[in-house]
Enzyme design. Structure first.
Site, mmCIF file in Angstrom:
data_model
loop_
_atom_site.group_PDB
_atom_site.id
_atom_site.type_symbol
_atom_site.label_atom_id
_atom_site.label_comp_id
_atom_site.label_asym_id
_atom_site.label_seq_id
_atom_site.Cartn_x
_atom_site.Cartn_y
_atom_site.Cartn_z
ATOM 1 N N TYR A 128 41.518 80.891 36.758
ATOM 2 C CA TYR A 128 40.545 81.779 35.886
ATOM 3 C C TYR A 128 39.401 82.525 36.749
ATOM 4 O O TYR A 128 39.442 82.275 38.083
ATOM 5 C CB TYR A 128 40.224 80.862 34.542
ATOM 6 N N ARG A 150 38.909 97.658 33.247
ATOM 7 C CA ARG A 150 37.618 97.050 33.403
ATOM 8 C C ARG A 150 37.936 95.454 33.592
ATOM 9 O O ARG A 150 37.355 94.535 32.781
ATOM 10 C CB ARG A 150 36.667 97.164 32.146
ATOM 11 N N LYS A 160 44.764 83.859 31.481
ATOM 12 C CA LYS A 160 44.402 83.794 29.893
ATOM 13 C C LYS A 160 45.257 82.865 29.116
ATOM 14 O O LYS A 160 45.005 81.779 28.337
ATOM 15 C CB LYS A 160 43.996 84.819 29.126
ATOM 16 N N GLU A 166 42.201 92.621 26.311
ATOM 17 C CA GLU A 166 41.359 91.880 27.342
ATOM 18 C C GLU A 166 40.980 92.883 28.431
ATOM 19 O O GLU A 166 42.058 93.633 28.779
ATOM 20 C CB GLU A 166 42.286 90.773 27.889
ATOM 21 N N ASP A 167 39.949 93.153 28.890
ATOM 22 C CA ASP A 167 39.340 93.866 29.770
ATOM 23 C C ASP A 167 39.713 95.408 29.819
ATOM 24 O O ASP A 167 40.045 96.229 30.679
ATOM 25 C CB ASP A 167 39.943 93.285 31.107
ATOM 26 N N ASP A 213 38.234 89.364 23.392
ATOM 27 C CA ASP A 213 37.655 88.382 24.206
ATOM 28 C C ASP A 213 36.249 88.779 24.720
ATOM 29 O O ASP A 213 35.408 87.946 24.722
ATOM 30 C CB ASP A 213 38.636 87.497 25.150
ATOM 31 N N ASP A 214 36.278 89.979 25.194
ATOM 32 C CA ASP A 214 35.122 90.271 26.154
ATOM 33 C C ASP A 214 34.062 90.650 24.996
ATOM 34 O O ASP A 214 33.040 90.458 25.392
ATOM 35 C CB ASP A 214 35.418 91.779 26.601
ATOM 36 N N ASN A 263 30.727 88.099 35.409
ATOM 37 C CA ASN A 263 31.908 87.664 36.254
ATOM 38 C C ASN A 263 32.234 88.724 37.173
ATOM 39 O O ASN A 263 32.172 89.849 37.023
ATOM 40 C CB ASN A 263 32.989 87.101 35.408
#
Length: 589
Positions: free
Chosen positions: A137, A190, A208, A280-281, A303-304, A445
């Site tokens: 991760y 992203r 994930k 995600e992203d 999740d973001d 991150n």
């Protein structure tokens, strides 16, 4: 045998509580209801044996096959004569992994293991979670995504591109598993703080979902990573001969919306109402729109926006026990007003409103945001994106973060900008000048994008700061005292949240469930942890933590009337633990 085969082929009995195991997935092979010393059959499409068995990651045990199993499954001569149990295999692999000096080499070795021996991969990850989490991760997964074309070995998950428009349902049916319960999907625009990585963002859903299994106990076969490839605007990738995705600029507007609509419809049609879809992203403009559009018709979670918010709120609730006072006594200043920043801010406001019984509009006034143009204030409202407008308060315009810190005098400073080194010495010193214990969260991150390091936060604040980050930092010694930085890692939240949604048969995600997850995580921090300066519990207990989070989330789903798995279990913590996948080897007939 006939009934087992029929159940396997038909994939029926999805809601039968008696058949649910391993995170609520139908246990068609009887694995989870057999004890570990009972014999099971290593099914694939037929009974796997010989060379095929050794190349089936779900059933391969390598040198751990017993003498009887080697005879029964035609393995004689295909393996060296030595026998090695799972513990010894684990010890050997950890020794080998530690020889690698480059984190990406460890990542590749772990992915190879996952494709070779699934149970050993998860045993390794569960037993060595603090050491291996940064490998599978963040931060290593970021580098893996950047170089995914070069290290690509074999496909993991599904790739759905513009070429598949009109055929997405057929593509989903190409995946060998039918009983999918969690999908993590990205369009790669992203990736962490690294920007547009296009099709190479697949490393994120794969990573994930390995954590959903290792930390949340979901069965690996119930997890499906998906990348939606609509092109990339990253010129470096478009010119890279090893790039694995579509070589075109990103599709936008109606073309993009139609592909996503077809995808969401196909997922529901193929896997049912209760499949959890984790976005995600995605880039800000799509992330908010997709969550808003599908949260009322699908079981969706970003999740973001939501996972980050939940884990940060848990850290804030813990930090209050060190700082003193209530949540409503605090003033927050965020650097970054994208998905993470506004998501965290909204969840803080919801919790504040819940605690004080005041309207959420009042709670929002305690929270200020700074974006690339400066402090978000009322005079800028006309030009703001819709998700920033609730945070535009009355104040004179301020351009720099330092001036905003001096004017607002926050008690808690949150970094969600995706830009490294933005919490400067002057900013941290200013925070320490009017706070006895300034709370500083540098959440971006990977490590290179963190707003400041743990050492900088502790040194510049003269040891006063309560610090947490998104990626891990080593303990810091300052003036003879060792400070252990917290890591506001989403991996604390999403595995337990997902497990809670699945064991309750939830059909929608609500903010109350995220608040319940935050409170459950904060409750796992003991006085012993506080004495060490920790505001998050150690990852070594992550499965226990996930079970408690799952229980609170499931309880909220039942309370809100959104749970479909009835009757409600009496002890939800025990039920969550009983549903968790075990990576221990099974004995074969």
């Amino acid at each position: 045998m006939e009934s087992t085969t029929n159940t396997m082929v038909n994939g029926s009995d999805l809601d039968n509580n008696n058949a649910a195991g391993g995170g609520g997935v139908v246990d068609v092979y009887g694995e989870d209801f057999a004890t570990e010393d009972q014999l099971i059959t290593p099914w694939t499409v037929s009974v796997a044996s010989g060379y095929t068995l050794l190349r089936d990651p779900r059933h391969n045990k390598g040198l751990a096959f017993t003498e009887n199993e080697r005879d029964a499954h035609y393995l004689r001569g295909l393996l060296p004569p030595a026998l090695m149990n799972q513990e010894l295999q684990e010890k050997r692999l950890m020794h080998n992994l530690r020889q690698y000096k480059v984190p990406l080499q460890r990542y590749v070795a772990m992915m190879d293991l996952q494709e070779r021996n699934e149970r050993l991969f998860y045993k390794l990850l569960i037993d060595n979670v603090e050491e291996l989490l940064p490998v599978v991760y963040t931060p290593t997964v970021g580098e893996a995504c950047q170089k995914y074309g070069s290290i690509f070995r074999r496909p993991q998950g599904l790739y759905i591109s513009l070429k598949e428009k009109g055929k997405i349902l057929e593509v989903l049916k190409n995946w060998p598993e039918r009983n999918i319960q969690v999908i993590v999907v990205t369009d790669g625009e992203r990736i962490l703080g690294l920007g547009d990585l296009g099709c190479q963002g697949m490393g994120i859903p794969v990573g994930k979902l390995s954590l959903y299994t290792a930390l949340g106990g979901l069965r690996p076969s119930a997890c499906l990573p998906i990348t939606i490839d609509v092109g990339t605007n990253n010129e470096q990738l478009l010119n890279d001969e090893f790039y694995i995705g579509l070589r075109q600029k990103r599709a936008t507007g109606q073309e993009y919306a139609e592909l996503l609509q077809e995808f969401m419809t196909a997922v529901k049609q193929n896997y049912g109402e209760k499949v959890l879809i984790q976005f995600e992203d995605f880039a800000n403009h799509n992330a908010f729109e997709l969550l808003s559009k599908y949260s009322s018709s699908h079981l969706v979670f970003n999740d973001d926006i939501q996972g980050t918010a939940s884990v940060v709120l848990a850290g804030i609730l813990s930090a209050l026990k060190l700082v003193g006072g209530t949540l409503a006594d605090q003033t927050f200043l965020f650097l970054g007003a994208g998905e993470a920043g506004t998501g965290i801010a909204e969840l803080i406001a919801l919790e504040m409103s819940k605690q004080t019984k005041a309207p959420i509009e009042e709670a929002r006034k305690k929270i200020w945001l700074v974006d690339s143009k400066g402090l978000i204030v009322s005079s800028r409202k006309e030009s703001l994106q819709h998700f920033k407008k609730p945070w535009a308060h009355e104040h004179a315009p301020i351009k720099s973060l330092l001036d905003a810190v001096k004017a607002i005098k926050p008690t808690m400073l949150m970094g969600t900008s995706g830009v490294g080194k933005t919490f400067t010495k002057e900013v941290v010193e200013a925070m320490a000048s009017f706070n006895e214990k300034p709370v500083i969260f540098a959440l971006s991150n990977p490590t290179s994008q963190s707003e400041c390091t743990a050492e900088e936060a502790y040194t510049w604040s003269k040891g006063q700061a309560i610090f947490a980050s998104g990626s891990p930092f080593d303990p810091v010694e300052y003036n003879g005292k060792v400070f252990v930085p917290g890591q506001g890692n989403n991996a604390y939240i999403f595995p337990g949240l997902g497990l809670g949604l699945i064991i309750s048969g939830a059909i929608r995600v609500r903010d109350e469930m995220l608040l319940a997850a935050s409170e459950a995580l904060a409750a796992q921090v003991t006085q012993e942890h506080f004495d060490k300066g920790l505001i998050y519990p150690p990852f070594t207990n992550i499965r226990k933590i996930s079970a408690h989070i799952a229980a609170k989330v499931a309880a909220k789903a039942y309370d809100l009337g959104l749970a479909s798995r009835l009757p409600r279990p009496k002890d939800l913590v025990s039920y969550a633990e009983s549903c968790m996948y075990s990576p221990m080897y099974r004995s074969y007939r």
